[in-house]
Design an enzyme around this catalytic site. Sequence first.
Site, PDB file in Angstrom:
ATOM      1  N   ASP A   9       0.852  -1.187   0.000  1.00 26.25           N
ATOM      2  CA  ASP A   9       0.000   0.000   0.000  1.00 26.25           C
ATOM      3  C   ASP A   9       0.890   1.239   0.000  1.00 26.25           C
ATOM      4  OD1 ASP A   9      -2.015   1.868   0.266  1.00 26.25           O
ATOM      5  OD2 ASP A   9      -2.376   1.469   2.388  1.00 26.25           O
ATOM      6  N   ASP A  51       0.417   5.223   0.069  1.00 27.21           N
ATOM      7  CA  ASP A  51      -0.610   6.231   0.330  1.00 27.21           C
ATOM      8  C   ASP A  51       0.043   7.597   0.391  1.00 27.21           C
ATOM      9  OD1 ASP A  51      -2.704   7.813   1.263  1.00 27.21           O
ATOM     10  OD2 ASP A  51      -3.444   6.277   2.631  1.00 27.21           O
ATOM     11  N   ASP A 103       3.365   1.420   3.252  1.00 21.50           N
ATOM     12  CA  ASP A 103       2.786   1.161   4.567  1.00 21.50           C
ATOM     13  C   ASP A 103       3.215  -0.252   4.952  1.00 21.50           C
ATOM     14  OD1 ASP A 103       1.221   0.550   6.772  1.00 21.50           O
ATOM     15  OD2 ASP A 103      -0.519   1.667   6.035  1.00 21.50           O
TER      16      ASP A 103
END
Length: 322
Positions: free
Chosen positions: A90, A92, A215
């Site tokens: 992930d 972000d 992440d």
Amino acid sequence: MAARFLEALFRNYYRGASLDVPEIERREVGYLAPDGVMVRHRSFKSAEELKSFCVERPPLGLYYSAALYERPDERDMDAKGWLGADLVFDIDGDHLDTPSCRGMELLNYRCLEDAREEALKLLDALRNELGLEGLPVYSGHRGFHVHVRSDEVRGLDAGERRRLVDFLVGRNLDLSKLEARVGRRVVKLYAEEPLGSLARLMRGLDDGSYSIRIDEVVTTDVHRLIRAPGSLNNKTGFAAIPLSYSDLDRDAESIVERALAFRKGEVSVRLKEPVGEVLGLEIGREEAVVPTYIAIYLYLQGKAELQIEGGRDVRGRRSYGG
């Protein structure tokens, strides 16, 4: 009234949606109900069954487990019968310490560009350093997900995933000889012969500036739920869309344009606070008539109320643009 309007829009979207959930019968499915409650430990036999559920009871957000289970609907995690898990990353924009992302509240294309560049670096490193093919997905909000679904990675435990993360972010690496374990395979990378993205890795480690910013908790968690590609993002109303490598080479604005689920029409909104520019559109009044996708986005962000009467949007003179 606004909630029913949103539910109708989401239902209509899911009637034509293509949900990408491989081996769905082995996945735990979770969803965010319209009242904001997260429901987990559901299972579906097919993508069509899941799609029918989404049409009947449109979720605000839809997720599935990176893991495969013998009994995915068991509530006791130990009783599910873990069979392995995809490797999921992930990226972000909210976690990127760049000038465009720092302190960001509403999505902007500049920050999404920074996230896109991180996703490209990650895909490059997976392919050229570890021999793994990643499948990129725009999350429908501020970043990107990358799925690796090969059998080679599914048996990795949390500790092995942590070591892979350390390798990718450039933590605790011996510059004279780099190696990483992927399942039973040991990948050896030598400093004197940097190839592909390894050259980029070596340059960054030399001056201390290199890191692929992901992440890390998402990647190391072998029971993680991830947003289902093809579903709507509960924070924006944009679709999470699978991308090819060439898609990811396009600019952020082009990617968001493809993810817009509600392109038609305009909706009246009353702003709760000044918002300024939203995705290239300057909104300079407390009450405005804006494109539907902007109205839904501001509503889901808690920045505006939808002016809805009788299930239809209240039309008025075009009033965005200052």
